[in-house]
Design an enzyme around this catalytic site. Structure first.
Site, PDB file in Angstrom:
ATOM      1  N   ASP A  13       0.839  -1.258  -0.085  1.00 20.94           N
ATOM      2  CA  ASP A  13      -0.053  -0.036  -0.076  1.00 20.94           C
ATOM      3  C   ASP A  13       0.832   1.205  -0.089  1.00 20.94           C
ATOM      4  O   ASP A  13       2.056   1.249   0.296  1.00 20.94           O
ATOM      5  CB  ASP A  13      -0.906   0.042   1.190  1.00 20.94           C
ATOM      6  CG  ASP A  13      -1.904  -1.112   1.382  1.00 20.94           C
ATOM      7  OD1 ASP A  13      -2.190  -1.667   0.278  1.00 20.94           O
ATOM      8  OD2 ASP A  13      -2.488  -1.534   2.322  1.00 20.94           O
ATOM      9  N   GLN A  14       0.294   2.277  -0.228  1.00 22.59           N
ATOM     10  CA  GLN A  14       1.032   3.590  -0.487  1.00 22.59           C
ATOM     11  C   GLN A  14       1.606   4.099   0.870  1.00 22.59           C
ATOM     12  O   GLN A  14       2.831   4.558   0.980  1.00 22.59           O
ATOM     13  CB  GLN A  14       0.358   4.827  -1.004  1.00 22.59           C
ATOM     14  CG  GLN A  14      -0.741   5.243  -0.137  1.00 22.59           C
ATOM     15  CD  GLN A  14      -0.599   6.256   1.019  1.00 22.59           C
ATOM     16  OE1 GLN A  14       0.707   6.881   1.118  1.00 22.59           O
ATOM     17  NE2 GLN A  14      -1.383   6.386   1.871  1.00 22.59           N
TER      18      GLN A  14
END
Ligand code: URA
Length: 240
Positions: free
Chosen positions: A110-111
């Protein structure tokens, strides 16, 4: 192999650009810069220099990146910069038979997740590492919003049901390091799996860091945003 073909295969541009680099004397091998595009070289353990930057010849590229927070594992990011901007151009330009050029991430983080990310241009390796049958364990260091208790740890080990599949997913290993830190080992890689598993036991992920894949540990001296080649020893640590 011809020197212009070598440079082309390593992502230094079109064959014409590579021939130009050689003819302008911008490429050297073992300190010698007076080379021709057609110069024949043994690629075994070959290191060459392009515009002062030393580069090892790699038939296939395997590397690890310490993914920083606020980056997306996508070639076409929607909100944050792409992890691919952290790599030098040759790694992004390595020619591929398929549509996508260059190295690709093996799975995604995920970011806001940090830590160990593998990249390669070896499609079979990506397939093998991503196959559910391969079951390569991945270790996550999780910071939780709420204090952890034994019941949460037991439930993560016993298995929790996520919203997209009635079959429970369980942690291969799980230990509370302290009240707000959990070390969780997973052998699957469902979408947002750690965050959804913690939510399923009534907690919430505040920070997520991948510290290990197989027996390969993210080196302490590889700072966020930095990458390095995988050695044969590193690759051996990724086999079950
Ligand atoms: N699980 C998540 O929820 N996010 C990640 O980035 C990786 C595993």
């Amino acid at each position: 192999m011809r020197l212009d073909d070598i440079l082309y295969s390593q992502g230094f541009g079109t064959r014409r650009v590579c021939a130009g680099l050689i003819q302008q004397g911008l490429v050297s091998v073992a300190g010698q810069g007076d080379l021709e595009p057609a110069t024949d070289l043994d690629t075994d353990a070959l290191t060459f220099t392009v515009q002062g930057r030393s580069w090892p010849y790699q038939a296939s590229a395997y590397l690890m990146l310490h993914k920083p927070a606020g980056t997306e594992c996508s070639q076409k990011p929607s909100t944050y910069p792409s992890i691919y901007t952290l790599l030098p151009a040759p790694l992004r330009q390595r020619p591929q038979k398929g549509a996508v050029q260059g190295v690709q991430a093996v799975g995604r983080l995920d970011q806001d997740t940090t830590g160990l990310l593998l990249l390669t241009d070896d499609g079979k390796f990506i397939h093998r590492m991503s196959s559910p049958r391969h079951h390569v364990p991945k270790v996550y260091e999780v910071t939780t919003r709420h204090p952890l208790d034994d019941a949460q740890v037991s439930r993560l080990l016993a298995g929790v049901v996520l919203d997209d599949d009635p079959r429970p997913v369980k942690a291969a290993a799980c230990e509370a390091v302290d009240a707000h830190h959990l070390r969780l080992t997973l052998t699957e890689g469902k979408y947002h799996q750690v965050k959804r598993m913690l939510a399923a036991v009534g907690n919430r992920v505040e920070g997520l860091h991948r510290s290990q894949i197989g027996r390969l540990v993210l080196p302490a001296d590889l700072a966020p945003g930095q990458w390095c080649w995988l050695t044969p020893d590193d690759l051996a640590k990724l086999t079950p």
